[in-house]
Structure formats: C-alpha cells, structure tokens
Motif scaffolding. Structure first.
Motif, PDB file in Angstrom:
ATOM      1  N   ILE A 193       0.846  -1.191   0.000  1.00  0.00           N
ATOM      2  CA  ILE A 193       0.000   0.000   0.000  1.00  0.00           C
ATOM      3  C   ILE A 193       0.880   1.240   0.000  1.00  0.00           C
ATOM      4  CG2 ILE A 193      -1.827   1.244   1.222  1.00  0.00           C
ATOM      5  CD1 ILE A 193      -2.571  -1.398   2.560  1.00  0.00           C
ATOM      6  N   SER A 194       0.580   2.180  -0.890  1.00  0.00           N
ATOM      7  CA  SER A 194       1.338   3.428  -0.939  1.00  0.00           C
ATOM      8  C   SER A 194       0.408   4.590  -1.254  1.00  0.00           C
ATOM      9  CB  SER A 194       2.457   3.342  -1.987  1.00  0.00           C
ATOM     10  OG  SER A 194       1.935   2.999  -3.259  1.00  0.00           O
ATOM     11  N   ALA A 195       0.817   5.781  -0.838  1.00  0.00           N
ATOM     12  CA  ALA A 195       0.029   6.993  -1.083  1.00  0.00           C
ATOM     13  C   ALA A 195       0.393   7.576  -2.444  1.00  0.00           C
ATOM     14  CB  ALA A 195       0.294   8.016   0.012  1.00  0.00           C
ATOM     15  N   ILE A 196      -0.612   8.050  -3.173  1.00  0.00           N
ATOM     16  CA  ILE A 196      -0.385   8.642  -4.489  1.00  0.00           C
ATOM     17  C   ILE A 196      -1.300   9.845  -4.672  1.00  0.00           C
ATOM     18  CG2 ILE A 196       0.267   6.446  -5.572  1.00  0.00           C
ATOM     19  CD1 ILE A 196      -2.593   6.469  -6.835  1.00  0.00           C
ATOM     20  N   ASN A 197      -1.036  10.597  -5.731  1.00  0.00           N
ATOM     21  CA  ASN A 197      -1.976  11.591  -6.234  1.00  0.00           C
ATOM     22  C   ASN A 197      -2.522  11.052  -7.551  1.00  0.00           C
ATOM     23  OD1 ASN A 197       0.313  13.590  -4.799  1.00  0.00           O
ATOM     24  ND2 ASN A 197      -1.827  14.078  -4.378  1.00  0.00           N
ATOM     25  N   LEU A 198      -3.832  11.006  -7.670  1.00  0.00           N
ATOM     26  CA  LEU A 198      -4.462  10.362  -8.818  1.00  0.00           C
ATOM     27  C   LEU A 198      -4.250  11.159 -10.099  1.00  0.00           C
ATOM     28  CD1 LEU A 198      -7.753   9.326  -7.038  1.00  0.00           C
ATOM     29  CD2 LEU A 198      -6.016   7.766  -7.902  1.00  0.00           C
ATOM     30  N   ARG A 199      -3.868  10.451 -11.142  1.00  0.00           N
ATOM     31  CA  ARG A 199      -3.699  11.080 -12.447  1.00  0.00           C
ATOM     32  C   ARG A 199      -5.059  11.375 -13.069  1.00  0.00           C
ATOM     33  NH1 ARG A 199       1.226   7.408 -15.042  1.00  0.00           N
ATOM     34  NH2 ARG A 199       2.821   7.985 -13.494  1.00  0.00           N
ATOM     35  N   LYS A 200      -5.033  12.173 -14.128  1.00  0.00           N
ATOM     36  CA  LYS A 200      -6.272  12.675 -14.725  1.00  0.00           C
ATOM     37  C   LYS A 200      -7.224  11.553 -15.129  1.00  0.00           C
ATOM     38  CE  LYS A 200      -8.038  15.626 -18.437  1.00  0.00           C
ATOM     39  NZ  LYS A 200      -7.688  16.489 -19.602  1.00  0.00           N
ATOM     40  N   ALA A 201      -6.720  10.542 -15.835  1.00  0.00           N
ATOM     41  CA  ALA A 201      -7.600   9.490 -16.355  1.00  0.00           C
ATOM     42  C   ALA A 201      -8.302   8.738 -15.231  1.00  0.00           C
ATOM     43  CB  ALA A 201      -6.797   8.524 -17.217  1.00  0.00           C
ATOM     44  N   ASP A 202      -7.557   8.385 -14.180  1.00  0.00           N
ATOM     45  CA  ASP A 202      -8.158   7.649 -13.069  1.00  0.00           C
ATOM     46  C   ASP A 202      -9.076   8.542 -12.243  1.00  0.00           C
ATOM     47  OD1 ASP A 202      -6.928   5.087 -13.522  1.00  0.00           O
ATOM     48  OD2 ASP A 202      -5.047   5.978 -12.847  1.00  0.00           O
TER      49      ASP A 202
END
Length: 255
Positions: A193-202
């Motif tokens: 599990i890791s933290a991300i910032n969601l890209r435009k498509a997702d």
C-alpha cells in the motif's frame, strides 16, 4: 430521504437478510452515507427509533451497540449517540483476505462495477514478474470502476493466468466468487500500500479532481500450492477509504 424513511417498517425483510438488529444497523449506516445524518449529528432516542422502525427497544439498542463497536457512532454518557467524525470512510482490514464485494456486503452496501475492459491480453512486464509467467503467455485482464451503492470507490486492474480464469467475461461482480466456483480461489495474498496523487484518467473515472489523494494497492494472491494466481492494482480514493491493521506481539514478555 430522512432517517425515518430509511428505517420504516416496510424496509425490513422477514428472512434472508439476517437478524432485525443487523438490518436496522445497515439501514442506519446507509442513511449516514447518504447524508441524511451528518458528522456529529445526534441519533434519535431509542424509543423514537423503535417507533419509526416498528422494532423493539432491545433490537434498537443492539443495532446501536453494533454501530458503536464499528466506529460509525459514538456514545456520550447522558447525551445519547452521535455520528462519528468520519462516517463516510470505508475501513478495510489489511490482515483479512476478502473481496471488495464481501467487504461491502458486511457493511450493508451493494457492490457494483462499471466495466472498462475484459479480455485476453499479452502480459505487461509487471504482470510477468508478479505472476511468474513465460514471456509469450496470455492473461485474462479485468479493468473496472468499483462502487459502494452509487459512490465510486476504486479503479481496479486485475490480471490472472488464463489457466486460472479461462474466460474473463464470466465474471459479473465478485471475482473471488467466480474463482471459487472454478476451484481456483486464493488462500493468501501479499499487499503493498502506498500513497499517491491520482492522475487525470483515473480521477475522471472516479469523478473526483485530478491530483486528489489516493491509495495504491498492489496485491498478489496465491493458491494453496503456492502458485501466483492474481495480480491486482487498485487505486482507491483517499477521501473515502482507509486500511486498518490489527497488530499484536508474537510473544508477551513478563517482568
């Protein structure tokens, strides 16, 4: 809808959905998730809930206790029961192997999917590595948006060897239910599990702003014989989901 409309007597079934107190728990939870009750709102008194639902006060009391145990409600002595600070957050254990559909059913919610892609494909390098596949093999790939009732929760991309899932179109809602029918249900899994910032498509698939906080979950599941049977990459919206681990020491040391 108001809370009273959610818990009116006609919404309770005679059989099939468990004891009445669990049905009431699920209906109150749905009312909270819908916004009929907001953060820190007080729950009506037991006698009022009993009147609205047509259930006994003992049944109402048991439903409230269940909601308090799971953290949906908090009780204040002399004041009553209140909606907790984060009732819209979905919690999932990191130590229990369960499908998304099973997790939602436990909360009285309906899991559904919007399919983006299903079919046979050449595996990506990550899929080859995770599943231990030969270079020229094929995988059954599933891509979908997962919902709890009508709320988007995650974008899910899954790859399985074709020997595990020969026909991807037979998966309707629960992948694990389908695998169990095929005799290929996993017995354990490893998740990262890791933290991300969601890209435009997702972000667009989840109907939230680009760059929103999210959780990236990579899961490799295994059969009883040790074979890697599933590689899933899920992107969960960070404003609606959290993972909980129940930890304990292997040994207790005594002074």
């Amino acid at each position: 809808m108001t809370l009273r409309e959610f818990i009116k007597p006609c919404n309770f079934t005679k059989r099939g959905d468990g004891p009445k107190y669990l049905q009431l728990r699920n209906l109150i939870r749905k009312a909270i998730l819908s916004g009929a009750l907001e953060h820190h709102d007080a729950l009506p008194a037991e006698r009022d809930l009993a009147e609205f639902s047509g259930l006994s006060r003992v049944t109402v009391r048991n439903a409230i206790k269940a909601l308090v145990r799971e953290g949906t409600l908090v009780q204040r002595r002399g004041s009553g029961s209140f909606v907790s600070a984060s009732p819209n957050d979905m919690q999932q254990s990191t130590t229990l192997l369960a499908s998304f559909s099973t997790e939602m059913a436990r909360r009285g919610l309906t899991a559904r999917s919007t399919w983006i892609k299903r079919g046979h494909f050449h595996p990506s390098p990550d899929e080859i590595f995770a599943l231990g596949l030969p270079q020229k093999s094929m995988v059954s790939r599933l891509m979908r948006v997962r919902y709890a009732d009508d709320r988007s929760m995650a974008v899910e991309r899954t790859a399985l060897p074709v020997t595990i899932l020969p026909e991807p179109n037979i998966v309707t809602n629960s992948l694990y239910a389908t695998l169990e029918e095929l005799g290929n249900a996993p017995v354990r899994a490893v998740q990262k599990i890791s933290a991300i910032n969601l890209r435009k498509a997702d972000a667009e698939l989840l109907n939230i702003p680009e760059g929103s906080a999210g959780l990236k979950i990579e899961r490799v599941a295994y059969l009883a014989n040790g074979m890697a049977s599933e590689f899933t990459l899920s992107l969960y919206r960070g404003d609606a989901y959290e993972f909980v681990a129940d930890l304990s020491p292997k040994e207790l040391e005594h002074a």
